[in-house]
Design an enzyme around this catalytic site. Structure first.
Site, PDB file in Angstrom:
ATOM      1  N   CYS A   2       0.775  -1.154  -0.134  1.00  0.00           N
ATOM      2  CA  CYS A   2      -0.023   0.071  -0.116  1.00  0.00           C
ATOM      3  C   CYS A   2       0.857   1.133  -0.089  1.00  0.00           C
ATOM      4  CB  CYS A   2      -0.696  -0.031   1.478  1.00  0.00           C
ATOM      5  SG  CYS A   2      -1.733  -1.339   1.641  1.00  0.00           S
ATOM      6  N   ARG A  27       1.998   1.260  -5.865  1.00  0.00           N
ATOM      7  CA  ARG A  27       2.049   0.308  -4.902  1.00  0.00           C
ATOM      8  C   ARG A  27       1.102  -0.468  -4.656  1.00  0.00           C
ATOM      9  NH1 ARG A  27       6.865   2.156  -1.788  1.00  0.00           N
ATOM     10  NH2 ARG A  27       6.390   0.599  -0.346  1.00  0.00           N
ATOM     11  N   TRP A  74      -3.574  -2.173  -1.288  1.00  0.00           N
ATOM     12  CA  TRP A  74      -3.642  -3.547  -2.104  1.00  0.00           C
ATOM     13  C   TRP A  74      -3.835  -4.351  -1.225  1.00  0.00           C
ATOM     14  CZ3 TRP A  74      -1.337  -8.175  -1.250  1.00  0.00           C
ATOM     15  CH2 TRP A  74      -1.288  -9.111  -2.642  1.00  0.00           C
ATOM     16  N   ASN A 100      -0.018   0.561   6.396  1.00  0.00           N
ATOM     17  CA  ASN A 100       0.709  -0.470   5.361  1.00  0.00           C
ATOM     18  C   ASN A 100       1.142  -1.589   6.078  1.00  0.00           C
ATOM     19  OD1 ASN A 100       2.014  -1.491   3.214  1.00  0.00           O
ATOM     20  ND2 ASN A 100       3.450   0.210   3.040  1.00  0.00           N
ATOM     21  N   GLY A 101       0.970  -2.844   6.059  1.00  0.00           N
ATOM     22  CA  GLY A 101       1.580  -3.758   6.697  1.00  0.00           C
ATOM     23  C   GLY A 101       0.472  -4.613   7.085  1.00  0.00           C
ATOM     24  N   GLU A 483      12.165 -15.044 -17.337  1.00  0.00           N
ATOM     25  CA  GLU A 483      11.921 -13.715 -17.279  1.00  0.00           C
ATOM     26  C   GLU A 483      10.784 -13.237 -18.294  1.00  0.00           C
ATOM     27  OE1 GLU A 483      11.952 -11.708 -14.953  1.00  0.00           O
ATOM     28  OE2 GLU A 483      11.770  -9.619 -15.713  1.00  0.00           O
ATOM     29  N   LYS A 487       7.078 -11.826 -17.484  1.00  0.00           N
ATOM     30  CA  LYS A 487       6.782 -10.501 -18.395  1.00  0.00           C
ATOM     31  C   LYS A 487       5.381 -10.513 -18.770  1.00  0.00           C
ATOM     32  CE  LYS A 487       8.515  -8.486 -16.233  1.00  0.00           C
ATOM     33  NZ  LYS A 487       9.327  -8.743 -15.349  1.00  0.00           N
ATOM     34  N   GLU A 490       2.446 -11.480 -16.406  1.00  0.00           N
ATOM     35  CA  GLU A 490       2.143 -10.391 -15.606  1.00  0.00           C
ATOM     36  C   GLU A 490       1.385  -9.238 -16.173  1.00  0.00           C
ATOM     37  OE1 GLU A 490       6.037  -9.025 -14.298  1.00  0.00           O
ATOM     38  OE2 GLU A 490       5.049  -8.843 -12.434  1.00  0.00           O
ATOM     39  N   HIS A 506      11.097 -33.298 -22.081  1.00  0.00           N
ATOM     40  CA  HIS A 506      10.661 -34.086 -20.684  1.00  0.00           C
ATOM     41  C   HIS A 506       9.388 -33.969 -20.393  1.00  0.00           C
ATOM     42  CE1 HIS A 506      14.713 -35.572 -20.708  1.00  0.00           C
ATOM     43  NE2 HIS A 506      15.325 -34.414 -20.852  1.00  0.00           N
ATOM     44  N   LYS A 605       3.752  -3.188  -6.847  1.00  0.00           N
ATOM     45  CA  LYS A 605       4.980  -3.094  -7.298  1.00  0.00           C
ATOM     46  C   LYS A 605       5.875  -3.912  -6.102  1.00  0.00           C
ATOM     47  CE  LYS A 605       8.534  -1.744  -9.560  1.00  0.00           C
ATOM     48  NZ  LYS A 605       8.650  -2.722 -10.651  1.00  0.00           N
TER      49      LYS A 605
HETATM   50  C1  AGP Z   1       8.504  -8.345 -11.462  1.00  0.00           C
HETATM   51  O1  AGP Z   1       8.078  -7.793 -12.600  1.00  0.00           O
HETATM   52  C2  AGP Z   1       7.558  -8.475 -10.587  1.00  0.00           C
HETATM   53  N1  AGP Z   1       6.514  -7.503 -10.385  1.00  0.00           N
HETATM   54  C3  AGP Z   1       8.130  -9.063  -9.408  1.00  0.00           C
HETATM   55  O2  AGP Z   1       8.075 -10.223  -9.545  1.00  0.00           O
HETATM   56  C4  AGP Z   1       9.177  -8.677  -8.526  1.00  0.00           C
HETATM   57  O3  AGP Z   1      10.294  -8.825  -9.187  1.00  0.00           O
HETATM   58  C5  AGP Z   1       9.200  -9.393  -7.232  1.00  0.00           C
HETATM   59  O4  AGP Z   1       8.243  -9.211  -6.178  1.00  0.00           O
HETATM   60  C6  AGP Z   1      10.504  -8.995  -6.198  1.00  0.00           C
HETATM   61  O5  AGP Z   1      10.544  -7.554  -6.079  1.00  0.00           O
HETATM   62  P1  AGP Z   1      11.714  -6.764  -5.434  1.00  0.00           P
HETATM   63  O6  AGP Z   1      12.710  -6.881  -6.553  1.00  0.00           O
HETATM   64  O7  AGP Z   1      11.206  -5.297  -5.359  1.00  0.00           O
HETATM   65  O8  AGP Z   1      12.106  -7.615  -4.200  1.00  0.00           O
END
Ligand code: AGP
Length: 610
Positions: A2, A27, A74, A100-101, A483, A487, A490, A506, A605
């Protein structure tokens, strides 16, 4: 996760709060709200949905208040709806909080408060904290003491702001495990979970430490620990400028950040490469050089994209320095009682520096006596502060939820670490010089790849309706395949998996038919011929092959439906190039599908809950 912001000063508060929420929306974006004090009453407006939904409800011309708090959420406890949105109030409606938390013992606190006659309206742990603070205030009649006493009873994490009509010219802020900073302006203060929310007003900030509580009024601030001891705050300067957190003409932050990579990679190695010596100088590792030289093993822990860069780092360090490396999901590391030897060194990688799983892994490794180093982007973040030392990647603020430039900057820093360790071990000066010189060429080569945007758009148009994708790569490019798949998942919500190319036979090969696009990274290296055979296997099952290959490789056209040609580099540095077309491909597919690219559904994020 958040984002929270508070303001106290002489300006009208509503615009400042809304502005801060917009800057922190990456966030969390399932609901938003604010509280201000006007005519001796708390006025709260909150709404499910994006910050723009809240904005529609705020009539700035009717607000004269100069103190307030706000939140973008969030969801962790309770569905995203108007009632669960923050701020939350105590039962007398005279205390309002944003948080936040996670309050881990909220359930037992709630049961106790209910039996004492208190009422709850939402499903959130935050409302329990608000009511708890209110219940203590009734006895102690002092806001700071009420907050302090409540927080002593709380298990869990918080970045917290408290506003109250009992003491209407104060905001109480407190932090444990969630980021929080105080922006110190001229006759005004901002408190926020993110420097992006305050930079428009001031660059002077104090990063709170865990278990600190701060009382802020127009006339000043006073920071103590939750145990009531005086703290010794240090004012620091935010390193970036306002333009770094704006889109600068791009349609999305993600695209802007993809295009920033030539500069951000340069910034990651700037001042650290010693070309003539074929070596590297990393000030942040100075204190552990001996431990590194004598390390039996290096353990890398991280999550998501940062985990993928850790995997690239494993290949790099093992190949250049011959030190065994293990890469672990931070979320698993903590809970499997990891064996950490006296001569092991742990690196934690995190863009945000706030990821709860990674932070917990850092604490676990420290508890076991390990030396723990951070590879972090956000200056002053929790992981940067919790580790014994480390290296900033200097990628600048990354706002797009899908990480792009942080990945390549992390890999750049890992290549520097590998080179430095290599030179301490078996790597000759000549070999070191070759790597250092090639690293310098990488930004220019990325610029060439960024010119392929139109070609990549055509491929994206063709496959935007696919329901599944496979990504294949080997060696250094296996983590890039992971990766690339992440991407796409996501931001476009298309199912995608990354595999080492040879693993396909496999199992995943069963999925391949004429509807399956398979993205294969087939750059020239010692396993090129093997990857070529893997492509033939896909073709034989009518899969659609999109290949990332090196300029001049005409042979690969015969087995591919599409080829994206990129410049050649040494195998060690190929991930820095091969990931860029994959980022662009995901971006343009998501754009075709009208997805909310910078704020994909269900994501945030920085994931500050475990
Ligand atoms: C990446 O595109 C993601 N949104 C997510 O996997 C991110 O890399 C992960 O949450 C780790 O975040 P950080 O690098 O801020 O620790």
């Amino acid at each position: 996760m958040c984002g929270i912001i508070g303001y106290i000063g002489e300006k009208r508060v509503s615009g400042i709060l809304m502005n801060g929420l917009k800057r922190m929306e990456y966030r969390g974006y399932d609901s938003a709200g604010l509280s201000i004090i006007e005519n001796d009453r708390i006025k709260t407006i909150k709404k499910k949905g994006k910050v723009s939904e809240l904005e529609n409800l705020v009539d700035h011309s009717a607000v004269s208040a100069t103190i307030g708090i706000a939140h973008t959420r969030w969801a962790t406890h309770g569905f995203p709806n108007d009632i669960n949105a923050h701020p939350h109030h105590d039962n007398s409606n005279s205390i309002s909080i944003v948080h936040n938390g996670i309050i881990e013992n909220y359930s037992s606190l709630k049961t106790k408060l209910k039996s004492d006659g208190y009422t709850f309206y939402s499903d959130t742990d935050t409302e329990v904290l608000a009511v708890f603070i209110g219940s203590i205030y009734e006895k102690v009649k002092d806001l700071e003491s009420a907050v302090r006493l409540a927080l002593r009873e709380v298990d869990g994490t918080f970045g917290l702001l408290v506003l109250s009509t009992h003491e209407p010219e104060k905001i109480i802020a407190a932090r444990r495990g969630s980021p929080l900073l105080l922006g110190v302006g001229n006759n005004e203060y901002l408190i926020a979970s993110d420097a992006a929310a305050v930079i428009q007003y001031t660059k002077q900030v104090i990063y709170f430490n865990d278990n600190e509580i701060c009382t802020i009024s127009k006339d000043g601030y006073h920071i103590k620990t939750i145990d009531n001891e005086e703290a010794a705050p240090i004012i620091e300067e935010i390193e970036f400028d306002l333009e770094h957190i704006e889109k600068g003409g791009f349609d999305h932050f993600m695209l802007k950040e993809i295009f920033e990579q030539p500069e951000t990679i340069f910034d990651a190695f700037r001042g650290r490469l010693l070309i003539d010596e074929g070596d590297v100088k990393l000030g942040g590792l100075r204190t552990i050089m001996e431990s590194l030289r004598d390390a039996n093993r290096i353990i890398i822990t991280a999550c998501g994209t940062s985990y993928h860069s850790g995997l690239v780092g494993e290949y790099m360090i093992e190949s250049l320095a011959g030190i065994p490396v293990e890469v672990e999901y931070a979320s698993e590391f903590r809970y499997r009682n990891p064996i950490i030897g006296k001569n092991d060194v742990v690196f934690s990688i995190s863009q945000s520096g706030e990821t709860a799983d990674t932070l917990a892994a850092v604490k676990e490794a420290k508890k076991k006596g390990a030396t723990v180093m951070g590879i972090v982007n956000v200056v002053g973040s929790s992981i940067a502060r919790e580790t014994h030392g480390g290296i900033y990647i200097h990628a600048g603020p990354e706002i797009g939820v899908a990480s792009t430039k942080a990945f390549t900057s992390q890999i750049t820093v890992l290549s520097l670490i590998a080179l430095m360790l290599g030179r301490m071990k078996k790597l000759s000066k000549y070999e070191g010089q070759l790597i250092a010189k090639e690293l310098i060429n990488i930004p220019e080569k990325i610029k060439q790849i960024l010119e392929l945007t139109d070609e990549i758009k055509i491929i994206a148009n063709k496959y935007s309706n696919a329901r599944n994708f496979l990504y294949l790569g080997r060696g250094y490019n296996f983590p890039v395949a992971l990766e690339g798949a992440l991407k796409l998942k996501e931001i476009s919500y298309i199912h995608a998996e990354g595999y080492p190319a040879a693993e396909m036979k496999h199992g995943p090969i069963a999925l391949i038919d004429e509807n399956m696009p398979v993205v294969v990274i087939a750059t020239k290296d010692e396993i090129y011929e093997k990857v070529f055979s893997n492509i033939e296997e896909v073709r034989a099952r009518k899969g659609k092959v999109i290949t990332i290959a090196n300029i001049g490789d005409e042979k690969i056209r015969d087995v591919s439906d599409h080829v994206i040609y990129i410049p050649e580099t040494i195998p060690l540095l190929t991930p820095l190039l091969t990931v860029v077309p994959l980022q662009l491909l995901s971006y343009y597919i998501a754009l075709n599908l009208n997805c909310d690219i910078d704020k994909p559904r269900n994501l945030a994020k920085s994931v500050t809950v475990e």
